[in-house]
Motif scaffolding. Structure first.
Motif, PDB file in Angstrom:
ATOM      1  N   ALA A 125       0.837  -1.205   0.000  1.00  0.00           N
ATOM      2  CA  ALA A 125       0.000   0.000   0.000  1.00  0.00           C
ATOM      3  C   ALA A 125       0.871   1.254   0.000  1.00  0.00           C
ATOM      4  N   ASP A 126       1.939   1.248   0.823  1.00  0.00           N
ATOM      5  CA  ASP A 126       2.858   2.394   0.863  1.00  0.00           C
ATOM      6  C   ASP A 126       3.514   2.595  -0.497  1.00  0.00           C
ATOM      7  N   GLU A 127       3.940   1.491  -1.102  1.00  0.00           N
ATOM      8  CA  GLU A 127       4.590   1.573  -2.410  1.00  0.00           C
ATOM      9  C   GLU A 127       3.605   2.064  -3.466  1.00  0.00           C
ATOM     10  N   ALA A 128       2.362   1.610  -3.393  1.00  0.00           N
ATOM     11  CA  ALA A 128       1.330   2.062  -4.328  1.00  0.00           C
ATOM     12  C   ALA A 128       1.085   3.562  -4.147  1.00  0.00           C
ATOM     13  N   GLN A 129       1.063   4.008  -2.885  1.00  0.00           N
ATOM     14  CA  GLN A 129       0.864   5.433  -2.614  1.00  0.00           C
ATOM     15  C   GLN A 129       2.054   6.242  -3.134  1.00  0.00           C
ATOM     16  N   ARG A 130       3.279   5.758  -2.901  1.00  0.00           N
ATOM     17  CA  ARG A 130       4.471   6.445  -3.404  1.00  0.00           C
ATOM     18  C   ARG A 130       4.452   6.497  -4.940  1.00  0.00           C
ATOM     19  N   SER A 131       4.061   5.397  -5.544  1.00  0.00           N
ATOM     20  CA  SER A 131       3.987   5.361  -7.008  1.00  0.00           C
ATOM     21  C   SER A 131       2.937   6.342  -7.516  1.00  0.00           C
ATOM     22  N   ALA A 132       1.790   6.387  -6.839  1.00  0.00           N
ATOM     23  CA  ALA A 132       0.729   7.318  -7.236  1.00  0.00           C
ATOM     24  C   ALA A 132       1.202   8.757  -7.070  1.00  0.00           C
ATOM     25  N   GLN A 133       1.907   9.038  -5.960  1.00  0.00           N
ATOM     26  CA  GLN A 133       2.422  10.389  -5.742  1.00  0.00           C
ATOM     27  C   GLN A 133       3.477  10.739  -6.791  1.00  0.00           C
ATOM     28  N   ALA A 134       4.348   9.789  -7.087  1.00  0.00           N
ATOM     29  CA  ALA A 134       5.381  10.031  -8.107  1.00  0.00           C
ATOM     30  C   ALA A 134       4.733  10.286  -9.459  1.00  0.00           C
ATOM     31  N   ALA A 135       3.705   9.519  -9.780  1.00  0.00           N
ATOM     32  CA  ALA A 135       3.002   9.714 -11.045  1.00  0.00           C
ATOM     33  C   ALA A 135       2.321  11.080 -11.072  1.00  0.00           C
ATOM     34  N   GLN A 136       1.706  11.469  -9.950  1.00  0.00           N
ATOM     35  CA  GLN A 136       1.040  12.770  -9.860  1.00  0.00           C
ATOM     36  C   GLN A 136       2.060  13.904 -10.000  1.00  0.00           C
ATOM     37  N   THR A 137       3.199  13.747  -9.324  1.00  0.00           N
ATOM     38  CA  THR A 137       4.255  14.758  -9.414  1.00  0.00           C
ATOM     39  C   THR A 137       4.759  14.881 -10.844  1.00  0.00           C
ATOM     40  N   LEU A 138       4.980  13.756 -11.490  1.00  0.00           N
ATOM     41  CA  LEU A 138       5.433  13.757 -12.877  1.00  0.00           C
ATOM     42  C   LEU A 138       4.403  14.424 -13.780  1.00  0.00           C
ATOM     43  N   LEU A 139       3.136  14.093 -13.570  1.00  0.00           N
ATOM     44  CA  LEU A 139       2.065  14.697 -14.353  1.00  0.00           C
ATOM     45  C   LEU A 139       2.035  16.212 -14.145  1.00  0.00           C
ATOM     46  N   GLU A 140       2.154  16.649 -12.884  1.00  0.00           N
ATOM     47  CA  GLU A 140       2.136  18.082 -12.587  1.00  0.00           C
ATOM     48  C   GLU A 140       3.329  18.785 -13.230  1.00  0.00           C
ATOM     49  N   ARG A 141       4.503  18.117 -13.190  1.00  0.00           N
ATOM     50  CA  ARG A 141       5.684  18.716 -13.820  1.00  0.00           C
ATOM     51  C   ARG A 141       5.487  18.848 -15.316  1.00  0.00           C
ATOM     52  N   ARG A 142       4.929  17.807 -15.920  1.00  0.00           N
ATOM     53  CA  ARG A 142       4.702  17.865 -17.371  1.00  0.00           C
ATOM     54  C   ARG A 142       3.684  18.941 -17.710  1.00  0.00           C
ATOM     55  N   GLN A 143       2.611  19.030 -16.890  1.00  0.00           N
ATOM     56  CA  GLN A 143       1.612  20.061 -17.136  1.00  0.00           C
ATOM     57  C   GLN A 143       2.228  21.444 -16.953  1.00  0.00           C
ATOM     58  N   SER A 144       3.045  21.591 -15.919  1.00  0.00           N
ATOM     59  CA  SER A 144       3.721  22.856 -15.681  1.00  0.00           C
ATOM     60  C   SER A 144       4.643  23.185 -16.846  1.00  0.00           C
ATOM     61  N   GLY A 145       5.378  22.190 -17.328  1.00  0.00           N
ATOM     62  CA  GLY A 145       6.249  22.387 -18.485  1.00  0.00           C
ATOM     63  C   GLY A 145       5.451  22.765 -19.720  1.00  0.00           C
ATOM     64  N   ASP A 146       4.301  22.100 -19.901  1.00  0.00           N
ATOM     65  CA  ASP A 146       3.440  22.432 -21.035  1.00  0.00           C
ATOM     66  C   ASP A 146       2.922  23.862 -20.925  1.00  0.00           C
ATOM     67  N   GLU A 147       2.527  24.254 -19.696  1.00  0.00           N
ATOM     68  CA  GLU A 147       2.051  25.622 -19.477  1.00  0.00           C
ATOM     69  C   GLU A 147       3.172  26.623 -19.743  1.00  0.00           C
ATOM     70  N   MET A 148       4.385  26.274 -19.307  1.00  0.00           N
ATOM     71  CA  MET A 148       5.522  27.158 -19.534  1.00  0.00           C
ATOM     72  C   MET A 148       5.801  27.280 -21.030  1.00  0.00           C
ATOM     73  N   ASP A 149       5.759  26.156 -21.742  1.00  0.00           N
ATOM     74  CA  ASP A 149       5.979  26.189 -23.195  1.00  0.00           C
ATOM     75  C   ASP A 149       4.887  27.001 -23.885  1.00  0.00           C
ATOM     76  N   LYS A 150       3.663  26.823 -23.416  1.00  0.00           N
ATOM     77  CA  LYS A 150       2.542  27.580 -23.979  1.00  0.00           C
ATOM     78  C   LYS A 150       2.740  29.073 -23.726  1.00  0.00           C
TER      79      LYS A 150
END
Length: 194
Positions: A46-71
């Motif tokens: 469960a902890d690993e699943a939560q860490r993976s979900a958080q890592a995925a969310q962080t990655l998604l937010e970074r990509r969205q932030s990068g996309d917003e910056m590029d835009k």
């Protein structure tokens, strides 16, 4: 013998009961240990699943932030291009003015920029066609001014140069617009993008 058999049977029964008790206790201990490890494994999963979900969310937010910056960069580049175009058109319109209006603009630039005692340097074509008119009008616009037309000419693409001794003031259209852009870019952007 029957007594001995009874004692032996009794010892066997007691031993079997004790073995069964030890086995039951061992099974219970094994079940307890298994349950404990299973709970630990589930918690780790469960902890690993939560860490993976958080890592995925962080990655998604970074990509969205990068996309917003590029835009944002693309939008800024497009706005800069529009502002560049506005100033380029302003320069083209100044150069395309009817000759009398063009002479008046040059006179106003000289009167506004100079002290009044400078030589006015124009392009060869402007000096030959409009030089005396520009100097006369500049002197009329500035009280006490005594601008003179220089015998010297420059390769100017619109505008003039004011010269007093070794000091020159570049009032070419390109230079004036570049200076205006520094102070007026925000106003131009507000007009273009509001």
């Amino acid at each position: 013998m029957k007594g001995l058999e009874k004692i032996t049977d009794r010892i066997r029964a007691d031993a079997a009961a004790e073995i069964e008790s030890i086995r039951a206790e061992g099974n219970a201990k094994a079940a307890e240990v298994t349950a404990s490890y299973k709970a630990q494994a589930e918690k780790i999963a469960a902890d690993e699943a939560q860490r993976s979900a958080q890592a995925a969310q962080t990655l998604l937010e970074r990509r969205q932030s990068g996309d917003e910056m590029d835009k944002g960069k693309a939008m800024l580049a497009a706005k800069q291009a529009c502002i560049d175009e506005a100033f380029a058109r302003a320069e083209a319109q100044l150069k395309a003015l009817p000759r009398d209006e063009y002479a008046q603009v040059l006179a106003k630039i000289a009167a506004a920029s100079g002290a009044g005692d400078e030589e006015v340097i124009l392009s060869a074509a402007d000096a030959a066609e409009l030089g005396e008119t520009v100097v006369r009008r500049a002197n009329e616009l500035k009280s006490g001014a005594k601008f003179t037309l220089s015998k010297e000419t420059r390769e100017l693409d619109g505008g003039l140069v004011l010269k007093k001794g070794a000091v020159e003031l570049n009032c070419a259209f390109a230079t004036q617009l570049r200076l205006l852009r520094q102070t007026m870019a925000a106003d131009v952007a507000a007009i273009l993008f509001s």
